[in-house]
Design a protein around this motif. Structure first.
Motif, mmCIF file in Angstrom:
data_model
loop_
_atom_site.group_PDB
_atom_site.id
_atom_site.type_symbol
_atom_site.label_atom_id
_atom_site.label_comp_id
_atom_site.label_asym_id
_atom_site.label_seq_id
_atom_site.Cartn_x
_atom_site.Cartn_y
_atom_site.Cartn_z
ATOM 1 N N SER A 169 0.838 -1.203 0.000
ATOM 2 C CA SER A 169 0.000 0.000 0.000
ATOM 3 C C SER A 169 0.865 1.242 0.000
ATOM 4 O O SER A 169 2.041 1.217 0.367
ATOM 5 N N HIS A 170 0.268 2.342 -0.466
ATOM 6 C CA HIS A 170 0.937 3.639 -0.504
ATOM 7 C C HIS A 170 -0.102 4.678 -0.113
ATOM 8 O O HIS A 170 -1.237 4.655 -0.609
ATOM 9 N N LEU A 171 0.275 5.593 0.772
ATOM 10 C CA LEU A 171 -0.687 6.571 1.293
ATOM 11 C C LEU A 171 -0.900 7.757 0.366
ATOM 12 O O LEU A 171 -1.971 8.363 0.377
ATOM 13 N N ARG A 172 0.134 8.124 -0.391
ATOM 14 C CA ARG A 172 0.081 9.329 -1.233
ATOM 15 C C ARG A 172 -0.468 10.510 -0.437
ATOM 16 O O ARG A 172 -0.057 10.746 0.688
ATOM 17 N N MET A 173 -1.421 11.267 -0.989
ATOM 18 C CA MET A 173 -1.839 12.511 -0.329
ATOM 19 C C MET A 173 -2.813 12.282 0.824
ATOM 20 O O MET A 173 -2.716 12.915 1.871
ATOM 21 N N ASP A 174 -3.782 11.393 0.641
ATOM 22 C CA ASP A 174 -4.898 11.320 1.588
ATOM 23 C C ASP A 174 -5.044 9.987 2.306
ATOM 24 O O ASP A 174 -5.923 9.834 3.151
ATOM 25 N N GLY A 175 -4.230 9.005 1.968
ATOM 26 C CA GLY A 175 -4.399 7.694 2.569
ATOM 27 C C GLY A 175 -3.981 7.646 4.025
ATOM 28 O O GLY A 175 -3.201 8.482 4.503
ATOM 29 N N PRO B 285 -14.542 2.033 14.380
ATOM 30 C CA PRO B 285 -13.521 2.873 13.731
ATOM 31 C C PRO B 285 -14.073 4.259 13.432
ATOM 32 O O PRO B 285 -15.268 4.426 13.156
ATOM 33 N N HIS B 286 -13.193 5.253 13.483
ATOM 34 C CA HIS B 286 -13.637 6.626 13.210
ATOM 35 C C HIS B 286 -12.582 7.384 12.407
ATOM 36 O O HIS B 286 -12.336 8.569 12.622
ATOM 37 N N GLY B 287 -11.976 6.693 11.445
ATOM 38 C CA GLY B 287 -10.972 7.333 10.600
ATOM 39 C C GLY B 287 -11.553 7.994 9.372
ATOM 40 O O GLY B 287 -10.824 8.577 8.571
ATOM 41 N N GLY B 288 -12.867 7.933 9.226
ATOM 42 C CA GLY B 288 -13.530 8.528 8.073
ATOM 43 C C GLY B 288 -14.789 7.746 7.756
ATOM 44 O O GLY B 288 -15.095 6.733 8.405
ATOM 45 N N PRO B 289 -15.562 8.183 6.763
ATOM 46 C CA PRO B 289 -16.771 7.455 6.373
ATOM 47 C C PRO B 289 -16.453 6.025 5.963
ATOM 48 O O PRO B 289 -15.382 5.746 5.424
ATOM 49 N N ALA B 290 -17.393 5.127 6.201
ATOM 50 C CA ALA B 290 -17.168 3.708 5.914
ATOM 51 C C ALA B 290 -16.863 3.465 4.447
ATOM 52 O O ALA B 290 -16.095 2.557 4.110
ATOM 53 N N HIS B 291 -17.427 4.290 3.554
ATOM 54 C CA HIS B 291 -17.191 4.065 2.126
ATOM 55 C C HIS B 291 -15.757 4.398 1.711
ATOM 56 O O HIS B 291 -15.343 4.059 0.605
ATOM 57 N N GLN B 292 -14.984 5.033 2.603
ATOM 58 C CA GLN B 292 -13.588 5.342 2.295
ATOM 59 C C GLN B 292 -12.628 4.228 2.713
ATOM 60 O O GLN B 292 -11.437 4.293 2.425
ATOM 61 N N ILE B 293 -13.139 3.217 3.379
ATOM 62 C CA ILE B 293 -12.288 2.109 3.818
ATOM 63 C C ILE B 293 -11.963 1.224 2.620
ATOM 64 O O ILE B 293 -12.848 0.742 1.922
ATOM 65 N N GLU C 189 -7.154 -9.285 18.714
ATOM 66 C CA GLU C 189 -6.902 -8.131 19.578
ATOM 67 C C GLU C 189 -7.042 -6.782 18.877
ATOM 68 O O GLU C 189 -7.543 -5.818 19.475
ATOM 69 N N PHE C 190 -6.577 -6.693 17.634
ATOM 70 C CA PHE C 190 -6.554 -5.412 16.937
ATOM 71 C C PHE C 190 -7.105 -5.544 15.522
ATOM 72 O O PHE C 190 -7.021 -6.609 14.901
ATOM 73 N N THR C 191 -7.638 -4.422 15.027
ATOM 74 C CA THR C 191 -8.093 -4.367 13.639
ATOM 75 C C THR C 191 -7.558 -3.094 13.008
ATOM 76 O O THR C 191 -7.676 -2.006 13.583
ATOM 77 N N ALA C 192 -6.929 -3.259 11.843
ATOM 78 C CA ALA C 192 -6.377 -2.122 11.103
ATOM 79 C C ALA C 192 -7.274 -1.818 9.914
ATOM 80 O O ALA C 192 -7.671 -2.720 9.169
ATOM 81 N N TYR C 193 -7.588 -0.523 9.754
ATOM 82 C CA TYR C 193 -8.429 -0.064 8.655
ATOM 83 C C TYR C 193 -7.608 0.858 7.760
ATOM 84 O O TYR C 193 -6.986 1.811 8.242
ATOM 85 N N GLY C 194 -7.601 0.579 6.465
ATOM 86 C CA GLY C 194 -6.908 1.428 5.505
ATOM 87 C C GLY C 194 -7.896 2.335 4.806
ATOM 88 O O GLY C 194 -8.798 1.865 4.110
ATOM 89 N N TYR C 195 -7.748 3.640 5.020
ATOM 90 C CA TYR C 195 -8.669 4.634 4.451
ATOM 91 C C TYR C 195 -8.063 5.309 3.219
ATOM 92 O O TYR C 195 -6.897 5.666 3.209
ATOM 93 N N ARG C 196 -8.866 5.467 2.214
ATOM 94 C CA ARG C 196 -8.535 6.273 1.024
ATOM 95 C C ARG C 196 -7.190 5.870 0.410
ATOM 96 O O ARG C 196 -6.439 6.724 -0.043
ATOM 97 N N LEU C 197 -6.891 4.587 0.425
ATOM 98 C CA LEU C 197 -5.599 4.122 -0.084
ATOM 99 C C LEU C 197 -5.613 4.141 -1.616
ATOM 100 O O LEU C 197 -6.345 3.374 -2.235
ATOM 101 N N PRO C 198 -4.797 4.979 -2.237
ATOM 102 C CA PRO C 198 -4.775 5.038 -3.700
ATOM 103 C C PRO C 198 -4.041 3.872 -4.342
ATOM 104 O O PRO C 198 -4.244 3.567 -5.505
ATOM 105 N N VAL C 199 -3.158 3.230 -3.561
ATOM 106 C CA VAL C 199 -2.438 2.051 -4.035
ATOM 107 C C VAL C 199 -2.669 0.930 -3.036
ATOM 108 O O VAL C 199 -2.364 1.070 -1.852
ATOM 109 N N LEU C 200 -3.265 -0.161 -3.498
ATOM 110 C CA LEU C 200 -3.482 -1.332 -2.660
ATOM 111 C C LEU C 200 -3.455 -2.553 -3.571
ATOM 112 O O LEU C 200 -4.305 -2.703 -4.448
ATOM 113 N N GLU C 201 -2.457 -3.399 -3.380
ATOM 114 C CA GLU C 201 -2.344 -4.581 -4.225
ATOM 115 C C GLU C 201 -1.745 -5.732 -3.443
ATOM 116 O O GLU C 201 -0.917 -5.544 -2.552
ATOM 117 N N LEU C 202 -2.208 -6.929 -3.772
ATOM 118 C CA LEU C 202 -1.704 -8.143 -3.161
ATOM 119 C C LEU C 202 -0.737 -8.796 -4.143
ATOM 120 O O LEU C 202 -1.116 -9.140 -5.267
#
Length: 269
Positions: free
Chosen positions: A65-71, A82-90, A98-111
């Motif tokens: 993943s890459h955050l670029r400007m807004d990720g 979670p409260h990192g932004g609207p659900a549609h941005q996840i 124990e933990f859950t990580a949420y990636g918001y507005r990620l412009p680059v996401l690849e497996l």
């Protein structure tokens, strides 16, 4: 755009929450990988590479993943809302008991295959915060195109990985040259000092959420020039200027930074 120290900080938080634990929740909300199911696999580590994040997962897989400007990546206790932004941005959810990580507005996401990570990050120059940091190679790459402006050369991740717009402006100020000065016109020894200073600053800032490049401890004076248009230069008192360099905004002091300025640059007041 987050810079190398910020990405390192994010990677460290993700690693603490995910590494060594088995995924009980996996949701990649991008069409190409929407059917991928990583549950039942153990996260091995989360490693930063310049401004890139590599989440390595059991079975030879890496979530790049890459955050670029807004990720952003946000970590919460599993079950916490979670409260990192609207659900549609996840764009991604990776969770364990124990933990859950949420990636918001990620412009680059690849497996991708872990063995093929070089296809995603192999173009990068020496990583300022990486275990393979090589200052001599960074200097060589920085000086390879003498006609290129210092600002452009510093931002080019193929030269050294991790510098963004803030450090570009701050490093030019600390070197007392403008970002528009061609690299080939830097005085002897300056490229080496620039690279060493970049490494020192990113190392100093990687473990804290608020970046500081100044040595003063006065409230609100974290940076020398970035974001300080119209305010007095901490070195000479002249007004800080702002202009564009390529598609990025740049801050500098026209009085104590030697070299050309941006075409048509006006006053900082």
């Amino acid at each position: 755009m987050p810079e190398g120290d910020t990405v390192w900080y994010v990677a460290h938080r993700l690693d603490e929450a995910l590494a060594g634990r088995v995924l009980t929740r996996s949701d990649l909300r991008v069409p190409r990988f929407a059917t991928a199911d990583l549950t039942g696999r153990r996260v091995l580590d989360v490693t930063p590479r310049g401004k890139h994040l590599l989440t390595r997962i059991e079975g030879g897989l890496t979530l790049h993943s890459h955050l670029r400007m807004d990720g952003a990546w946000r970590v919460y206790a599993t079950g916490e809302r979670p409260h990192g932004g609207p659900a549609h941005q996840i764009r991604a959810i990776l969770g364990n008991a124990e933990f859950t990580a949420y990636g918001y507005r990620l412009p680059v996401l690849e497996l991708i295959r872990t063995a093929e990570e070089s296809q995603a990050v192999g173009h990068l120059g020496p990583d300022l915060l990486g275990p393979d940091w090589d200052p001599a190679e960074a200097v060589r790459r920085l000086a390879a195109d003498p006609a290129r402006t210092l600002g452009e050369a510093l931002l080019d991740q193929r030269n050294l990985a991790g510098i963004g717009n803030v450090y570009k402006s701050e490093l030019a100020f600390l070197a007392a040259v403008t970002p528009w000065l061609p690299v080939g016109e830097l005085a002897e020894g300056v490229p080496e000092r620039l690279v060493a200073t970049a490494h020192r600053l990113l190392e100093a800032n990687k473990d804290r959420p608020h970046r500081r490049t100044t040595t003063t401890r006065r409230t609100g004076e974290l940076l020398y020039v970035y974001g300080r248009e119209g305010r007095p230069c901490p070195r000479c008192g002249a007004a800080i200027h702002k202009a564009e360099l390529g598609d990025r905004v740049t801050y500098w002091c026209p009085a104590c930074q030697e070299g050309p300025a941006a075409a048509g640059a006006g006053s900082g007041g």
